[in-house]
Design a protein around this motif. Structure first.
Motif, PDB file in Angstrom:
ATOM      1  N   ALA A  96      -5.775  -8.353 -28.007  1.00  0.00           N
ATOM      2  CA  ALA A  96      -6.369  -9.448 -28.773  1.00  0.00           C
ATOM      3  C   ALA A  96      -5.478 -10.687 -28.725  1.00  0.00           C
ATOM      4  O   ALA A  96      -5.972 -11.813 -28.559  1.00  0.00           O
ATOM      5  CB  ALA A  96      -6.584  -9.001 -30.213  1.00  0.00           C
ATOM      6  N   ARG A  97      -4.166 -10.476 -28.852  1.00  0.00           N
ATOM      7  CA  ARG A  97      -3.260 -11.623 -28.808  1.00  0.00           C
ATOM      8  C   ARG A  97      -3.230 -12.247 -27.412  1.00  0.00           C
ATOM      9  O   ARG A  97      -3.190 -13.468 -27.269  1.00  0.00           O
ATOM     10  CB  ARG A  97      -1.859 -11.203 -29.237  1.00  0.00           C
ATOM     11  CG  ARG A  97      -0.885 -12.364 -29.312  1.00  0.00           C
ATOM     12  CD  ARG A  97       0.406 -11.986 -30.002  1.00  0.00           C
ATOM     13  NE  ARG A  97       1.256 -13.159 -30.163  1.00  0.00           N
ATOM     14  CZ  ARG A  97       2.420 -13.164 -30.794  1.00  0.00           C
ATOM     15  NH1 ARG A  97       2.878 -12.048 -31.344  1.00  0.00           N
ATOM     16  NH2 ARG A  97       3.142 -14.269 -30.896  1.00  0.00           N
ATOM     17  N   ALA A  98      -3.276 -11.393 -26.395  1.00  0.00           N
ATOM     18  CA  ALA A  98      -3.280 -11.896 -25.019  1.00  0.00           C
ATOM     19  C   ALA A  98      -4.537 -12.715 -24.749  1.00  0.00           C
ATOM     20  O   ALA A  98      -4.479 -13.796 -24.134  1.00  0.00           O
ATOM     21  CB  ALA A  98      -3.189 -10.731 -24.035  1.00  0.00           C
ATOM     22  N   GLN A  99      -5.681 -12.230 -25.212  1.00  0.00           N
ATOM     23  CA  GLN A  99      -6.926 -12.955 -24.987  1.00  0.00           C
ATOM     24  C   GLN A  99      -6.946 -14.277 -25.739  1.00  0.00           C
ATOM     25  O   GLN A  99      -7.429 -15.291 -25.217  1.00  0.00           O
ATOM     26  CB  GLN A  99      -8.110 -12.081 -25.388  1.00  0.00           C
ATOM     27  CG  GLN A  99      -8.329 -10.900 -24.448  1.00  0.00           C
ATOM     28  CD  GLN A  99      -9.520 -10.048 -24.829  1.00  0.00           C
ATOM     29  OE1 GLN A  99     -10.306 -10.411 -25.700  1.00  0.00           O
ATOM     30  NE2 GLN A  99      -9.652  -8.906 -24.180  1.00  0.00           N
ATOM     31  N   LYS A 100      -6.397 -14.291 -26.942  1.00  0.00           N
ATOM     32  CA  LYS A 100      -6.327 -15.550 -27.690  1.00  0.00           C
ATOM     33  C   LYS A 100      -5.455 -16.565 -26.940  1.00  0.00           C
ATOM     34  O   LYS A 100      -5.794 -17.751 -26.845  1.00  0.00           O
ATOM     35  CB  LYS A 100      -5.771 -15.331 -29.087  1.00  0.00           C
ATOM     36  CG  LYS A 100      -5.718 -16.613 -29.927  1.00  0.00           C
ATOM     37  CD  LYS A 100      -5.127 -16.394 -31.292  1.00  0.00           C
ATOM     38  CE  LYS A 100      -5.234 -17.676 -32.130  1.00  0.00           C
ATOM     39  NZ  LYS A 100      -4.673 -18.882 -31.471  1.00  0.00           N
ATOM     40  N   ALA A 101      -4.332 -16.074 -26.409  1.00  0.00           N
ATOM     41  CA  ALA A 101      -3.451 -16.972 -25.670  1.00  0.00           C
ATOM     42  C   ALA A 101      -4.157 -17.547 -24.450  1.00  0.00           C
ATOM     43  O   ALA A 101      -4.069 -18.753 -24.170  1.00  0.00           O
ATOM     44  CB  ALA A 101      -2.188 -16.225 -25.250  1.00  0.00           C
ATOM     45  N   LEU A 102      -4.880 -16.709 -23.715  1.00  0.00           N
ATOM     46  CA  LEU A 102      -5.593 -17.172 -22.530  1.00  0.00           C
ATOM     47  C   LEU A 102      -6.716 -18.138 -22.897  1.00  0.00           C
ATOM     48  O   LEU A 102      -6.949 -19.126 -22.185  1.00  0.00           O
ATOM     49  CB  LEU A 102      -6.132 -15.981 -21.745  1.00  0.00           C
ATOM     50  CG  LEU A 102      -5.061 -15.110 -21.070  1.00  0.00           C
ATOM     51  CD1 LEU A 102      -5.653 -13.790 -20.592  1.00  0.00           C
ATOM     52  CD2 LEU A 102      -4.419 -15.863 -19.898  1.00  0.00           C
ATOM     53  N   ASN A 103      -7.397 -17.877 -24.005  1.00  0.00           N
ATOM     54  CA  ASN A 103      -8.422 -18.814 -24.477  1.00  0.00           C
ATOM     55  C   ASN A 103      -7.809 -20.175 -24.781  1.00  0.00           C
ATOM     56  O   ASN A 103      -8.347 -21.226 -24.405  1.00  0.00           O
ATOM     57  CB  ASN A 103      -9.095 -18.267 -25.734  1.00  0.00           C
ATOM     58  CG  ASN A 103     -10.061 -17.137 -25.453  1.00  0.00           C
ATOM     59  OD1 ASN A 103     -10.611 -17.040 -24.363  1.00  0.00           O
ATOM     60  ND2 ASN A 103     -10.273 -16.268 -26.426  1.00  0.00           N
TER      61      ASN A 103
END
Length: 408
Positions: free
Chosen positions: A88-95
């Motif tokens: 979830a944190r990785a996806q937020k960062a990529l977003n």
């Protein structure tokens, strides 16, 4: 229509062009050793090749950040760690990276800890859970048109079978490049990693492999701690340890030999994925036993672009770092990026703003055409200021949507 294997990672650069230039059609092909992109912008056909700075300049530079998670146990890289990966944190960062206009992200593969690639493995191979975590990140990055640069440090412990009987007695950090068995272990690991990525149909998500983060030798390790006799390097040549010139030639030749063999192994699985080898400025390690790889040697290898890390904490030091990297001695027929740049947390936002502007200006003028910040959101590293700290104050200066380099 080209197959996924033929499109390869150069498709990544094509998609970057779509995102930044509004391209209509992308055609990718390989001619001999050159990597060619043909693209159309408003109906005008253009061609670019990685044999020059053209691609990196045409996309207004690679722009991104290092995405780094660190273990609370030992402070080491744990971005894709078994039972530690935070999707979830990785996806937020990529977003958020995509929203800020970035086109690339650099990540570290952990090959040494108990939750890394060799977790619960004694024989050569890569932990399946670790790979799945990496694959999850690659898929999501690809969905956001952000392309991934993969780097690593050291050699996996479970590949020790390839170097447990050190053929010339050289171990430690120097052994990675000066011991043929250790070289072979690193080659085999990267070949396995590339094969796994290709097998997961994710080769197009990977922009490049940085073979070893900030490659270096140590003067206090064998054979550099000796000033007598000769040493036979993995390339089969012997060098006099009593001669400063031959010692330097030995190191440069070892770097080129190691890069070329490792790149060939990766290309056997993912043809034409980009290859680089990052370095730090000798300015940062004056008076220590650390000996940085030289860009003038790396440029002669099969890398596709050069990656220098610049950490000047004062504007007056930027020129010194660039000079000690030997940039002015380069042929400069390969693109150059700043794969890491960052500032200590004791710097104010205003000081960081000033340093970013100065670093951009001076590196642009020196021929660099890509910048990745250290780091995006690593609050685990309290001594370094990341881009999201203070409500993204520095990101407001660094992000592509906020600043384009006017010198390219």
């Amino acid at each position: 229509m080209k197959s996924a294997n033929s499109i390869r990672t150069m498709f990544a650069l094509g998609l970057i062009l779509i995102g930044l230039l509004g391209c209509g059609k992308i055609f990718i092909s390989s001619k001999s050793q050159a990597k060619i992109i043909q693209f159309s912008v408003n109906g005008a056909e253009s061609t670019a090749s990685t044999s020059s700075n053209s691609i990196f300049r045409s996309v207004s530079g690679l722009r991104g950040a290092n995405y780094v998670r660190l273990s609370p146990v030992d402070g080491w890289h744990s971005t894709f760690g078994v039972d530690r990966y935070d999707a979830a944190r990785a996806q937020k960062a990529l977003n958020d990276l995509a929203a800020s206009g970035y086109n690339s992200v650099r990540v570290f593969i952990d090959v040494t800890s108990d939750t890394g690639t060799s977790a619960k493995m004694s024989a050569p191979g890569i932990n399946e859970k670790y790979l799945n975590n990496l694959f999850d990140f690659l898929r999501y990055a690809q969905s956001k048109n952000i392309f991934v640069i993969i780097t690593s440090q050291w050699s996996p412990q479970n590949y020790a079978i390839y170097y447990k009987n050190l053929s010339n007695g050289v171990g430690g950090l120097n052994g990675m490049y000066l011991n043929p068995q250790h070289v072979n272990s690193n080659i085999k690991f990267f070949e396995d990693l590339a094969k796994a990525i290709q097998g997961a149909s994710l080769a197009n998500a990977v922009l490049a492999f940085d073979l070893h983060n900030e490659g270096e030798f140590r003067n206090n390790e064998s054979p550099l701690n000796s000033r007598t006799g000769t040493f036979k390097a993995p390339n089969g040549k012997s060098y006099s340890l009593a001669s400063a010139d031959e010692r330097q030639a030995m190191l440069d030749d070892a770097v080129i030999h190691w890069i070329n063999l490792t790149a060939a192994a990766i290309h056997s699985q993912i043809p034409n994925v980009l290859i680089t080898q990052s370095v730090f400025s000798p300015f940062l390690v004056r008076g220590t036993e650390r000996v940085a790889f030289r860009l003038v040697a790396i440029e002669k290898s099969s890398v596709d672009y050069l990656d220098a890390h610049i950490y000047a904490q004062n504007t007056s030091d930027i020129d010194t770092e660039i000079a000690e990297l030997g940039v002015r001695s380069l042929v400069q027929q390969k693109p150059m990026i700043v794969g890491e740049m960052g500032f200590l947390s004791n710097k104010s936002v205003a000081e960081g703003d000033s340093l970013i502007r100065a670093t951009y200006q001076k590196t642009c003028q020196s021929g660099f055409s890509g910048w990745l910040f250290w780091t995006w959101d690593s609050d685990e590293q309290t001594d370094w200021r990341n881009l999201v700290k203070d409500n993204g104050a520095l990101n407001g200066v660094f992000a592509p949507v906020a600043r384009a380099c006017t010198h390219i």
